[in-house]
Design an enzyme around this catalytic site. Structure first.
Site, mmCIF file in Angstrom:
data_model
loop_
_atom_site.group_PDB
_atom_site.id
_atom_site.type_symbol
_atom_site.label_atom_id
_atom_site.label_comp_id
_atom_site.label_asym_id
_atom_site.label_seq_id
_atom_site.Cartn_x
_atom_site.Cartn_y
_atom_site.Cartn_z
ATOM 1 N N HIS A 1 -2.450 6.900 7.455
ATOM 2 C CA HIS A 1 -1.534 7.883 6.848
ATOM 3 C C HIS A 1 -2.266 9.188 6.504
ATOM 4 O O HIS A 1 -1.677 10.269 6.562
ATOM 5 C CB HIS A 1 -0.896 7.323 5.576
ATOM 6 N N GLY B 1 0.838 -1.195 0.000
ATOM 7 C CA GLY B 1 0.000 0.000 0.000
ATOM 8 C C GLY B 1 0.871 1.241 0.000
ATOM 9 O O GLY B 1 2.052 1.191 0.378
ATOM 10 N N GLN C 1 2.655 9.983 1.661
ATOM 11 C CA GLN C 1 3.985 9.358 1.621
ATOM 12 C C GLN C 1 4.792 9.778 0.399
ATOM 13 O O GLN C 1 5.999 9.533 0.349
ATOM 14 C CB GLN C 1 3.863 7.829 1.626
ATOM 15 N N HIS D 1 -4.145 0.664 7.733
ATOM 16 C CA HIS D 1 -2.789 1.227 7.781
ATOM 17 C C HIS D 1 -2.705 2.470 6.877
ATOM 18 O O HIS D 1 -2.226 3.523 7.293
ATOM 19 C CB HIS D 1 -1.778 0.163 7.323
ATOM 20 N N GLU D 2 -3.206 2.320 5.638
ATOM 21 C CA GLU D 2 -3.123 3.435 4.686
ATOM 22 C C GLU D 2 -4.031 4.584 5.104
ATOM 23 O O GLU D 2 -3.660 5.757 4.970
ATOM 24 C CB GLU D 2 -3.445 2.962 3.267
ATOM 25 N N CYS E 1 6.384 -0.341 6.931
ATOM 26 C CA CYS E 1 5.899 0.880 6.276
ATOM 27 C C CYS E 1 7.029 1.417 5.404
ATOM 28 O O CYS E 1 8.182 1.440 5.850
ATOM 29 C CB CYS E 1 5.496 1.916 7.336
ATOM 30 N N LEU E 2 6.701 1.825 4.181
ATOM 31 C CA LEU E 2 7.730 2.311 3.255
ATOM 32 C C LEU E 2 8.368 3.617 3.733
ATOM 33 O O LEU E 2 9.427 3.998 3.238
ATOM 34 C CB LEU E 2 7.139 2.508 1.852
HETATM 35 NI NI NI Z 1 2.813 3.039 5.834
#
Ligand code: NI
Length: 177
Positions: free
Chosen positions: A145, A48, A53, A141-142, A99-100
């Site tokens: 953000h 995701g 991000q 999770h997304e 997480c990226l």
């Molecule tokens: Ni993340």
């Protein structure tokens, strides 16, 4: 175009992202943002990616809503614009998440096992999905953000934050509990 991913400490990750006017979704500029995010997610190999991000403080994210069953299968990726998330159960489950924006860390995050998500698609049409387990986790999770919330904030203990390099060891201990 591969986009730069905001890393932990970048203020954009802590903002509450802005709603997207529905009439903007089909514009070339917004469609290019979606395409670039798809390309970036593919390059990074995540499940995701949320617009904040990639330094765009907008209420949009991409999420895998079905994990590939075979390694060669394409993941089912959906584009979620202006999503709202409603829990479908009080049942929660804790799973290690990466997480990226801080790939060096894994965090044990309790999340609701099922959610309904209402949103607009990349075609600007309103949609609704009921998602469970893996898919429910990814969209929660997304969605976080978009609210400036990170997995680190969801850890029940700082002991539930570990280095990705040690995750196999951690999982062994955790599974043995
Ligand atoms: Ni993340």
């Amino acid at each position: 175009m591969i986009l730069k991913i905001a890393q932990l400490g970048q203020p954009v990750l802590r903002l509450v992202a802005q709603e997207i006017p529905v009439e903007e979704i089909l514009t070339d500029e917004f469609q290019a943002l979606i395409d670039n995010m798809l390309e970036t997610l593919d390059e990074e190999g995540g499940v995701g990616l949320a617009a904040p991000q990639v330094f765009a403080s907008r209420r949009m994210f991409l999420a895998e809503i079905a994990p590939p069953e075979e390694e060669d299968d394409e993941a089912l990726l959906e584009v979620f614009v202006n999503p709202t998330v409603v829990p479908l159960t009080e049942e929660t489950e804790a799973v290690w998440e990466g997480c990226l924006s801080f790939p060096e860390l894994q965090v044990l995050v309790p999340r609701c096992k099922g959610v309904r998500i209402d949103y607009h698609g990349a075609d600007a049409q309103p949609r609704s999905l009921e998602l469970w387990d893996f898919a429910a986790r990814v969209v929660q999770h997304e969605y976080d953000h978009l609210e400036g919330i990170l997995t680190l904030d969801r850890a029940e203990s700082t002991r539930d934050i570990v280095k990705t390099s040690e995750i196999d060891e951690v999982r062994k201990l955790y599974d043995a509990k």
